[in-house]
Design a protein around this motif. Structure first.
Motif, mmCIF file in Angstrom:
data_model
loop_
_atom_site.group_PDB
_atom_site.id
_atom_site.type_symbol
_atom_site.label_atom_id
_atom_site.label_comp_id
_atom_site.label_asym_id
_atom_site.label_seq_id
_atom_site.Cartn_x
_atom_site.Cartn_y
_atom_site.Cartn_z
ATOM 1 N N PRO A 66 7.924 -4.940 -2.783
ATOM 2 C CA PRO A 66 8.430 -4.916 -1.713
ATOM 3 C C PRO A 66 8.067 -5.964 -0.271
ATOM 4 N N LEU A 262 6.599 3.870 7.233
ATOM 5 C CA LEU A 262 7.300 5.219 6.566
ATOM 6 C C LEU A 262 8.336 5.568 7.640
ATOM 7 N N ASP A 341 16.042 -1.225 6.518
ATOM 8 C CA ASP A 341 15.173 0.001 5.957
ATOM 9 C C ASP A 341 15.122 0.842 6.628
ATOM 10 N N GLY A 346 15.348 3.920 4.487
ATOM 11 C CA GLY A 346 15.339 3.939 3.479
ATOM 12 C C GLY A 346 16.768 4.122 2.088
ATOM 13 N N ARG A 435 -0.207 -4.630 -2.546
ATOM 14 C CA ARG A 435 0.353 -3.697 -2.722
ATOM 15 C C ARG A 435 0.146 -2.818 -2.108
ATOM 16 N N GLU A 472 6.469 10.439 -3.154
ATOM 17 C CA GLU A 472 7.282 9.301 -3.822
ATOM 18 C C GLU A 472 7.638 8.443 -2.883
ATOM 19 N N GLN A 473 7.988 9.365 -1.320
ATOM 20 C CA GLN A 473 7.948 7.908 -0.370
ATOM 21 C C GLN A 473 7.218 6.787 0.027
ATOM 22 N N THR A 475 4.989 5.696 -2.073
ATOM 23 C CA THR A 475 4.751 5.455 -2.858
ATOM 24 C C THR A 475 5.393 3.907 -2.846
ATOM 25 N N ARG A 476 6.678 4.154 -1.863
ATOM 26 C CA ARG A 476 7.618 3.862 -1.584
ATOM 27 C C ARG A 476 7.904 2.771 -0.344
ATOM 28 N N LEU A 478 7.581 0.294 3.188
ATOM 29 C CA LEU A 478 7.268 -0.875 2.921
ATOM 30 C C LEU A 478 6.108 -1.103 3.562
#
Length: 546
Positions: A66, A262, A341, A346, A435, A472-473, A475-476, A478
């Motif tokens: 990302p 986030l 986003d 998201g 990452r 989950e959020q 881990t994703r 930005l």
């Protein structure tokens, strides 16, 4: 004096005491500070007054999602990224400078007090008022964000973040530099090479290129202030030519970091409305409130330094019922993906959203609010010199998502490397690896669960979220695209750093780096204010000959 490289006599560019490469907030602040001290400065930049399409070629490289593309959030023009800057002014915290057992590679080689000494002047350069980030500096209504917050003060501290005009540094300082007989600004002069002595201990000259000709430039001291990725790129290219610079293999280009962001959960208060909107400080600056875990709680729970703010509802969900939010959502479908986003929490972009009809209904049935808001925005966002930073509209159901912004631990696998491909100037392009680490993810999860537990102790406030969805959020989450940090980190030894406490390359007597790339740790604060503070500190050191 401001000129183009093509119009310059090469002899007139030689032997300045200081040559600054890059005219962003760091380079411009340094040049202005040195000029005001009576020093002669050569300030060079590869861009022009405005961006040209061809300039993107110099920044094209590789970066896996990302992480944003290497051309995003970077500007090759006079003033650098201050043309993009939203104006948020936040300092690093004392805890950021401390060696924390749970944070790898933490601890700055300079003290917080040394850094903070330059914050008041840096705030003036940024047009952000006093270096006071406590709610007590607000002009009115400076009670807590919500009434039960004081009972959580052992764990949570409330601060404010101040906002600049936002200040375009090129516009602010252009007249001063044009009138100065001590500063020469040369545009369309891209630095493509550092020419070092055989033992690598001295930079004999740099090479400037305007696409047509190459001009070598000598100077007493060279300062790389062209942004973290570009400074690292120049140093990596030089290391390829110099066996002596293999000593930087352990750190140069490594430990690259961005803040990560986030928006998650629903914080609900019963019986009151929190202090959510922008407020003015006593010196007339827009400010927002935020929450941070105290250093004691960070150390006790092993948390990274982060901040939590109340956020507006997802623009993309028409159930908010707001014509204003729906109008903004529809209008901003052309924004870069990172900004979309943030607006949408998201969810998909407006251009592809099947709920467009529901948004249009919100705009029609709430037209009065939309017109009132539009008038307000014309006055506060377009006509005012000090602009309202952005829109803050609460959800009609009284809930507030939390915006979480965190530092990232140093990790050698997050790095900037060179590709074999070259740009039109013959410089090798960059490959950016980024990452989230396992520690980044676990700290974010624990921050949310800790906040939930703290609010559960109150009578009128709670934080709701699905624990499975939280992981989950996170881990994703930005990276914050324009915050490039750590790839030429500061330290006392070449074994684990690139520059010393004065931001001078270890073992090189006349080359310095002025960039957030020197930050050993990154805190949660966006780097612009700290870069300006470091520029003022560097100006003082260069004046004194240290």
């Amino acid at each position: 004096m401001i000129r183009y490289l093509s119009d310059c006599d090469s002899a007139s560019l030689q032997d300045y005491p200081v040559c600054v490469v890059g005219s962003g907030p760091g380079g411009l602040s340094l040049a202005v500070a040195l000029s005001r001290q009576g020093q002669r400065v050569l300030l060079v930049d590869g861009g022009d007054w405005r961006e040209e399409q061809v300039d993107d070629d110099a920044y094209q490289g590789s970066a896996a999602a990302p992480h944003p593309a290497t051309t995003e959030y970077r500007r090759q023009r006079f003033g650098g990224t201050t043309h993009l800057w939203g104006g948020r002014c936040v300092p690093l915290d004392p805890a950021d400078f401390a060696a924390r057992p749970h944070v790898p590679l933490s601890g700055w080689p300079i003290s917080y007090e040394e850094y903070a000494r330059y914050l008041p002047e840096a705030m003036q350069y940024c047009d952000a008022g006093a270096a006071d980030f406590t709610p007590a500096s607000l002009a009115g209504g400076n009670g807590p964000m919500f009434s039960e917050l004081p009972q959580l003060q052992e764990a949570l501290t409330e601060y404010i973040e101040r906002y600049s005009l936002p200040t375009d540094f090129a516009a602010k300082f252009a007249d001063e530099l044009k009138a100065s007989d001590r500063v020469t600004v040369v545009l369309r002069a891209r630095c493509t090479r550092l020419v070092a002595s055989a033992d690598g201990s001295h930079i004999e000259s740099i090479v400037l290129h305007d696409g047509q000709q190459q001009v070598p430039v000598r100077a007493g001291q060279f300062v790389l202030a062209g942004g973290a990725i570009e400074a690292t790129r120049l140093l990596l290219c030089t290391r390829e030519e110099l066996p002596a610079w293999q000593r930087f293999d352990g750190s140069l280009g490594r430990y690259y970091a961005c803040h990560f962001d986030l928006i998650f959960g629903e914080m609900r208060l019963t019986g009151e409305k929190p202090r959510f909107s922008f407020q003015k400080t006593q010196d007339g600056v827009y400010a927002r409130r935020k929450l941070q875990f105290t250093p004691q709680w960070q150390n006790q729970l092993g948390l990274l330094n982060s901040t939590l703010r109340l956020h507006f509802p997802s623009y993309g969900d028409p159930r908010h019922g707001s014509g204003v939010l729906s109008a903004i959502y529809l209008a901003k479908s052309v924004l870069p993906s990172e900004h979309q986003d943030i607006l949408n929490h998201g969810s998909q972009s407006a251009a592809a959203d099947p709920r467009r009809l529901a948004h249009l209904r919100n705009v029609i049935f709430d037209a009065g609010s939309v017109f009132g808001f539009a008038y307000d925005m014309v006055v506060k966002r377009k006509l005012a010199k000090r602009k309202l930073p952005y829109t803050l509209i609460p959800n009609r159901n009284g809930t507030y998502p939390l915006e979480f912004n965190s530092e990232q631990v140093g990790d050698a696998g997050n790095c900037i490397r060179l590709l074999d491909a070259t740009d039109r100037y013959g410089m090798r392009r960059v490959d950016v690896h980024w990452r989230l680490t396992a520690q980044d993810i676990e700290s974010a999860i624990q921050s949310f669960t800790t906040m939930q537990s703290l609010l559960a102790k109150t009578r009128h406030c709670r934080l709701d979220f699905d624990p499975g969805e939280l992981r989950e959020q996170v881990t994703r989450a930005l990276p914050v695209g324009g915050h490039h940090i750590g790839s030429t980190r500061m330290g006392t030894s070449v074994r684990d750093s690139v520059v010393d406490t004065d931001c001078r390359l270890h073992g090189v007597d006349n080359l310095l780096v002025l960039s957030s790339s020197v930050f050993p740790t990154n805190g949660h604060a966006n780097p612009t204010l700290s870069i300006v503070a470091m520029a003022l500190r560097m100006a003082e050191h260069l004046r004194s000959g240290q």
